[in-house]
Design a protein around this motif. Structure first.
Motif, PDB file in Angstrom:
ATOM      1  N   HIS A 141       0.837  -1.203   0.000  1.00 34.33           N
ATOM      2  CA  HIS A 141       0.000   0.000   0.000  1.00 34.33           C
ATOM      3  C   HIS A 141       0.869   1.248   0.000  1.00 34.33           C
ATOM      4  O   HIS A 141       1.890   1.318   0.695  1.00 34.33           O
ATOM      5  CB  HIS A 141      -0.914   0.026   1.225  1.00 34.33           C
TER       6      HIS A 141
ATOM      7  N   TYR B  46      -9.866   3.615  -2.520  1.00 35.36           N
ATOM      8  CA  TYR B  46      -9.529   4.719  -3.419  1.00 35.36           C
ATOM      9  C   TYR B  46      -8.042   4.729  -3.767  1.00 35.36           C
ATOM     10  O   TYR B  46      -7.528   5.712  -4.296  1.00 35.36           O
ATOM     11  CB  TYR B  46      -9.936   6.048  -2.770  1.00 35.36           C
ATOM     12  N   GLU B  47      -7.356   3.635  -3.478  1.00 36.27           N
ATOM     13  CA  GLU B  47      -5.915   3.595  -3.698  1.00 36.27           C
ATOM     14  C   GLU B  47      -5.559   3.770  -5.171  1.00 36.27           C
ATOM     15  O   GLU B  47      -4.560   4.404  -5.503  1.00 36.27           O
ATOM     16  CB  GLU B  47      -5.305   2.304  -3.161  1.00 36.27           C
ATOM     17  N   ALA B  48      -6.381   3.230  -6.055  1.00 34.80           N
ATOM     18  CA  ALA B  48      -6.089   3.370  -7.489  1.00 34.80           C
ATOM     19  C   ALA B  48      -6.098   4.848  -7.891  1.00 34.80           C
ATOM     20  O   ALA B  48      -5.240   5.300  -8.658  1.00 34.80           O
ATOM     21  CB  ALA B  48      -7.102   2.588  -8.313  1.00 34.80           C
TER      22      ALA B  48
ATOM     23  N   ARG C 181      -2.973   6.519  -6.403  1.00 36.94           N
ATOM     24  CA  ARG C 181      -1.790   6.175  -7.199  1.00 36.94           C
ATOM     25  C   ARG C 181      -1.834   6.871  -8.565  1.00 36.94           C
ATOM     26  O   ARG C 181      -0.805   7.298  -9.085  1.00 36.94           O
ATOM     27  CB  ARG C 181      -1.701   4.658  -7.383  1.00 36.94           C
ATOM     28  N   GLY C 182      -3.028   6.987  -9.128  1.00 34.42           N
ATOM     29  CA  GLY C 182      -3.161   7.656 -10.422  1.00 34.42           C
ATOM     30  C   GLY C 182      -2.715   9.109 -10.356  1.00 34.42           C
ATOM     31  O   GLY C 182      -2.019   9.597 -11.259  1.00 34.42           O
TER      32      GLY C 182
END
Length: 682
Positions: A14, A27-29, A32-33
């Motif tokens: 993470h 909401y990690e994507a 990262r985006g």
């Protein structure tokens, strides 16, 4: 047949802000985006590492008007839609002259003019005469570093600025003290007693010594970037590279900053990159026939609430302009960092207007301006590349996660974010709750309500709460009685109440900080007037656009009690080593008694918010030892009743139940509406 080993791709670890807050995992994507978008943009702007962001942000050295070292002048401007540009000014009787005609640099949107040394001189006024398809007009260059206003005509012009002797810095290497960061928010123009616009020099000579004496280690200076309307408080900027000339010269601003550094005071600039004034002649509204040169087109062009224009953060030329602006103020004026105004407005297509932000999904539902998020991230990367110890603060109300987290952890890289919930809480409490209903549990939760991985700047009130149409805390507590009963010996119950709560509100807010504390100029002593800049509605009066230092200097008035308490309060906090790194440990709260106690290091903070009940031998379980009173809001020297004997050394009472924990009972007399800070004697 030999079986092939299956390749199992390891689940990526993470990213930092998600690792510290599992609720962000869905909401990690998106996180990262945004991070990868910033990395991609950095690679693009630095040509994949062939230059630094700092190299990219050197635009202020190239554009604008500059004296050439070997003699002569060079002028450059980015104006892709212009068809012709002349410089007009005192040097050519404000008429078009072929000698002052710029040439477009082939293959670019940039224009250039090279002139001999005798073509212009220091102090002369000038503008661009820009022509474009279907129109023309006089404009102030976007990159100019000096703009002045004619006192009679009120017209703004650029000014040739090249003093024979550059400013000689006395304090060349300054390191900011941020443990804790104690900010004095201030405005140079309204920093004087006199009904006028104050100057950089007057502020340096008259206000800075007060700031140093009061113990603050940072000033946050408002309204530095040139703005046509004084009453905008500096938030409708027209010339981003020009320090406001209404306060004095660039050299006088440098002298102010230099003097602050010599006193150990950092100087943070209130920078406005969230929008720009709509003016076309003075500002960037229509520099060369294209209203969208710097700003978003269509529905996103204008800010619906601020009557201003919104930068297009998706354009590399705009990013170049804004990043260069950050570096310019750091390098040329030695500012120690920035408080970025209006960050919420930048983050969302809606500017945050009409949105509640009640859950994490509200920060990742597609209405975020990824270009603006990328710009803010790049700005923080650049600023800390130029000065690794720089201070960056985000004024942001929505609570966007990661704003003040490290870039490497998926954050935006600010050092601090403003704890904007705290002043709202105090306003709501004073307005809506009877004194008997103030709950210490609620107070303690609110002043500590922040993300564990982000530092905040706590404050009770800033300039926002002091403006006409709002009220300062002291006015909410006392109102008009300040005018009639603020002389020593003539106080009524309302005044006594206000003085007591004003001190307690500040102490509990400062005592629980996890990064820094902010106070607006004059509010520390309960300045009695609101802020109302000269305008048509008040007859262009400066009466309320000043600070009445004479009030706090008058020993016969009660203002000095509040000022003295503020000074002592800051002294106590600064006296505790590594105060910021010391955890806030709750000792006790009782909403029925309205009593709160917590500890930080060797300091014990005790509050009795009850308006009527005093308590004798009220006990708190603390590390065993001796405790001395270092601050008491009820002391006579701070306008209190002096009911307690602060010379006593308080010994903890032995309790066999807690013997193994080396704890004992601290028994105190705590009068109604009072706070006391004790320090464990080593």
């Amino acid at each position: 047949m030999t079986a092939k080993k299956l390749s199992v791709k390891a689940t990526p670890k993470h990213i930092g802000i998600v690792a510290s807050d599992p609720y962000l995992e869905p909401y990690e994507a998106a996180i990262r985006g945004r991070h990868e978008h910033a990395l991609w943009k950095i690679g693009q702007l630095t040509r994949n590492g062939r230059q630094t962001l700092s190299d990219f942000a050197n635009g202020y050295k190239y554009f604008g008007l500059h004296k050439v070292p070997r003699g002569g002048w060079v002028f450059r401007e980015w104006a892709p839609t212009a068809t012709d540009i002349y410089l007009v000014g005192d040097f050519n009787n404000w008429t078009e002259d072929e000698k002052y005609r710029c040439k477009r640099i082939e293959g670019t949107g940039n224009w250039e003019l090279k002139l001999p040394a005798k073509a212009m001189k220091h102090g002369q006024l000038y503008k661009m005469h820009v022509k474009w398809d279907g129109g023309e007009g006089e404009r102030i260059p976007a990159w100019c570093q000096r703009v002045v206003q004619d006192e009679v005509t009120k017209i703004f012009s650029a000014q040739v600025w090249a003093p024979k002797t550059p400013y000689q810095w006395k304090k060349k290497n300054f390191k900011a003290n941020t443990n804790p960061l104690l900010i004095y928010e201030c405005h140079v123009g309204m920093g004087q007693d006199a009904e006028k616009v104050g100057t950089y020099t007057e502020f340096k000579d008259n206000v800075l010594p007060r700031v140093a004496k009061d113990g603050y280690n940072c000033i946050q200076v408002m309204a530095i970037q040139e703005h046509p309307y004084y009453g905008s408080f500096g938030y409708h900027v027209s010339s981003f590279f020009a320090p406001s000339s209404r306060f004095g010269t660039p050299e006088e601003l440098k002298a102010l900053i230099d003097a602050a550094h010599q006193m150990g005071i950092s100087v943070v600039m209130d920078i406005v990159h969230s929008h720009a004034v709509k003016n076309e002649v003075e500002g960037l509204g229509n520099l060369a026939g294209d209203p969208n040169q710097y700003f978003y087109p269509g529905d996103r062009h204008e800010h619906p609430a601020w009557d201003s224009l919104c930068f297009d953060y998706g354009k590399d030329d705009v990013i170049h302009f804004l990043l260069s602006n950050c570096k310019y103020w750091l390098e040329e004026f030695h500012f120690d960092g920035f408080r970025f105004d209006g960050v919420t407005s930048m983050l969302y297509y809606s500017h945050g207007l009409g949105e509640a932000f009640t859950n994490y999904g509200d920060y990742f539902n597609g209405h975020e301006d990824d270009n603006a998020i990328c710009y803010l991230t790049l700005a923080n990367k650049l600023i800390h590349e130029v000065n690794p110890k720089a201070i960056t603060i985000a004024e942001e109300v929505s609570g966007m996660p990661g704003l003040a987290a490290k870039f490497e952890d998926g954050g935006y890289g600010f050092n601090y974010r403003m704890a904007m919930n705290i002043p709202d809480y105090w306003i709501k409490t004073i307005k809506e709750r009877r004194d008997e209903d103030w709950k210490p549990s609620s107070i303690f939760w609110e002043v500590k309500n922040r993300r564990a991985d982000e530092q905040t700047i706590s404050y009770c009130e800033s300039h926002d709460q002091a403006l006409v149409g709002d009220k300062t805390i002291i006015f909410r507590l006392i109102d008009a009685d300040m005018y009639w009963h603020f002389k020593q010996g003539d106080e009524n119950d309302m005044v006594h109440r206000g003085i007591a709560l004003h001190k307690m509100i500040r102490l509990v807010t400062l005592g629980t900080i996890n990064g820094g504390y902010l106070n607006f100029m004059g509010n520390e002593f309960g300045h009695p007037e609101w802020i109302d800049f000269p305008r048509e509605g008040n007859g262009w009066s400066y009466k309320y656009a000043r600070r009445q230092w004479n009030l706090v200097d008058n020993p016969e008035l009660d203002y000095h009690f509040l000022g003295d308490f503020d000074r002592k309060m800051i002294e106590v906090v600064k006296g505790e080593k590594n105060f910021i790194k010391t955890p806030v440990q709750e000792i006790w709260h009782n909403d029925g008694d309205q009593v709160l106690a917590f500890m930080r290091g060797d300091l014990v903070f005790v509050f009795n918010f009850s308006p009527t009940r005093s308590f004798t031998d009220y006990g708190f379980l603390v590390p065993e030892g001796d405790y001395k009173v270092v601050l008491n809001s009820d002391a006579k020297e701070f306008g209190g009743n002096g009911f307690a004997d602060d010379t006593m050394v308080h010994h903890t009472n032995f309790d066999p139940v807690y013997e193994k924990d080396h704890k004992g009972w601290l028994k105190l007399y705590i009068p109604a509406r009072s706070a006391v800070v004790l320090k464990k004697d080593k």
